[in-house]
Design an enzyme around this catalytic site. Structure first.
Site, PDB file in Angstrom:
ATOM      1  N   CYS A 288       0.831  -1.201   0.000  1.00 25.50           N
ATOM      2  CA  CYS A 288       0.000   0.000   0.000  1.00 25.50           C
ATOM      3  C   CYS A 288       0.870   1.257   0.000  1.00 25.50           C
ATOM      4  O   CYS A 288       0.504   2.283  -0.549  1.00 25.50           O
ATOM      5  CB  CYS A 288      -0.944   0.006   1.191  1.00 25.50           C
ATOM      6  SG  CYS A 288      -2.288  -1.176   1.002  1.00 25.50           S
ATOM      7  N   CYS A 441      13.643   6.304  -6.610  1.00 25.80           N
ATOM      8  CA  CYS A 441      12.178   6.239  -6.633  1.00 25.80           C
ATOM      9  C   CYS A 441      11.692   6.817  -5.302  1.00 25.80           C
ATOM     10  O   CYS A 441      12.298   7.756  -4.784  1.00 25.80           O
ATOM     11  CB  CYS A 441      11.683   4.804  -6.849  1.00 25.80           C
ATOM     12  SG  CYS A 441      12.193   3.653  -5.559  1.00 25.80           S
TER      13      CYS A 441
END
Ligand code: ZN
Length: 483
Positions: A288, A441
């Site tokens: 998530c 990232c």
């Protein structure tokens, strides 16, 4: 003739708690009308106003269903046994919680009055809830509504397992914690919220990861386990603990806008491994934190789990046993799939190969911390402050951000080029083979994949920025928001 009539649990409350009764009559019709005369309240539950048997009740004579026959013509013999079987209620309980010796105080009677006037709960059911115990694995998105509603409903003992602290980014969905709790252990904050809602609950906290070492010891005294985890190793661990300890496992999982829920109980149906014998390879299903989740979704799924938990403890209704519910919050659809027990299931099948807890990190293909570190070093890493120094010096290198456009819109490092991981293959033309490249990232996971991909097709100087832009925010520039 005298025959024996069996009255099922669900209907006994209308028959002075009578279990069996001997009644006279020559036909089933006569016996039943004698029964109705004896218990007028039961009569209204068994028959419609014009005397027909209600649809949800079946009548068995000597184990044969005679619903289709005319009761007034069906002759009974001396000593016959008539059994009433309501089609929906009763007989579906998968646990039998004893409420013996449990009393409710006047304060509790007032608190639970809306339960007490439900015949399916009543004093007996409320005492069962008070006598029961539920272990919640995780006090995050699913654990929040679970803990609050189970506490509000009067479950006597709640166990909370979590090792994490409250983060600001949790508050979008983990409603048991508040802004003031940021930085505190989740179990502390959750316990406080639970007791503020219902001081009668006994809250036992375990500030630890749920692991092969402690799981059996923690779980063994609870009636049911509710799985509110967010990772595969713990999910398989919860399943195996429940199968080995013969306890129901109320399952829920969420991702982005979709959820799943079921009740796994190997004693009466399939387990999680019957559904998913093996986990997906690491990295295939994003967490998530990487993939995002609609804040309301864990509320929706957690409440389905809480409902199932309460039903199991009360022994009422039809549990989600052998049924997988698929929730899609965007389409707002609830689909249901039938699940079967897998006879070749490695833990609950006919010849189980798993008879004790295993190493779940290894099973899920997640390398140990040391191995992961070694692999990273081998491919080359660079820290955020080092990248900052190289940028300041005007070094000749390209900083490639491999996140998605919508993440780039939230925050970015000045001077970086956005090439999402999914587009790298098709955009290699933008990157010279002999230039120095640094990839980053959000947290370092996706950029490690990008680094490996680039190295595989011949790029020689690719470094991965450790900890991604979150580390940049922590170590270099705190004005970059964390998400
Ligand atoms: Zn199984």
């Amino acid at each position: 003739m005298t025959v024996k009539v069996f009255i099922p649990t669900a209907l006994r409350q209308y028959a002075d708690n009578t279990n069996t009764i001997e009644l006279g009559g020559d036909t089933v019709g006569e016996v039943l009308s004698n029964l109705a005369e004896k218990f007028p309240t039961l009569k209204t539950h068994l028959f419609t106003d014009d005397g027909a048997l209600r649809n949800f009740v079946n009548v068995y004579v000597k184990d044969e269903n005679i619903r289709a026959l005319n009761f007034n013509e069906t002759v009974v013999a001396e000593g016959d046994e008539i059994t009433l079987v309501p089609a929906v209620a009763g007989g579906t309980g998968i646990l039998d919680i004893s409420a013996e010796g449990v009393e409710l105080s006047n304060d509790e009677i007032e608190r639970f009055s809306r339960h007490l006037i439900l015949p399916e709960v009543g004093m007996e059911g409320q005492k069962k809830l008070k006598a029961s115990s539920v272990l919640l694995i995780g006090t995050g998105g699913l654990g929040s509504p679970l803990a609050l509603y189970l506490a509000a409903a009067g479950v006597g003992r709640l166990g909370l397992v979590d090792f994490d602290v409250v983060d600001k980014s949790n508050l979008q969905r983990q409603i048991i914690h508040t802004t003031a709790d940021v930085g505190r252990p989740k179990i502390e904050s959750a316990k406080e919220s639970i007791l503020a809602l219902n001081p009668h609950v006994q809250v036992d906290t375990y500030e630890a990861g749920f692991t092969s070492e402690n799981a059996m010891e923690i779980a063994k005294d609870y009636d049911i386990i509710i799985d509110g985890t967010d990772n595969f190793p713990t999910r398989y661990l919860v399943n195996d603990v429940c199968v080995l300890l013969k306890k129901p496992n109320v399952y829920g999982s969420i991702f982005r806008f979709e959820g799943q829920a079921s009740v796994f109980y190997a004693e009466k149906g399939p387990c999680y491994r019957c559904l998913y014998p093996e986990p997906p390879p690491p990295g295939m299903v994003p967490s998530c934190a990487e993939g995002g989740v609609l804040g309301i979704l864990p509320g929706l799924v957690g409440l389905i789990q809480a409902t199932e938990g309460i039903k199991i403890l009360l022994g009422e209704g039809e549990p989600l046993l052998g049924r997988l519910m698929l929730i899609n919050s965007l389409a707002m659809t609830f689909r249901e799939l039938k699940l079967r027990k897998d006879p070749s299931c490695p833990i609950c099948g006919d010849n189980p190969t798993i008879t004790e807890l295993i190493d779940y990190q290894e099973f899920c293909g997640i390398p140990q911390a040391q191995e992961a570190e070694a692999a990273k070093m081998q491919n080359g890493t660079i820290t955020a402050p080092e990248v900052k120094a190289r940028l300041d010096k005007g070094d000749d290198f390209i900083l490639v951000d491999v996140r998605e456009q919508h993440e780039y819109d939230i925050c970015r490092i000045e001077g970086s080029v956005l090439i999402p991981l999914s587009e790298i293959d098709s955009r290699l033309g933008e990157l010279e083979k002999d230039t120095d490249i640094v990839v980053h990232c959000k947290m370092g996971g996706r950029s490690a994949n990008a680094q490996a991909m680039l190295q595989e097709v011949g790029y020689t100087s690719v470094l991965n920025m450790e900890g991604g832009i979150m580390a940049w925010s922590d170590l270099v520039d705190s004005s970059v928001p964390k998400y």
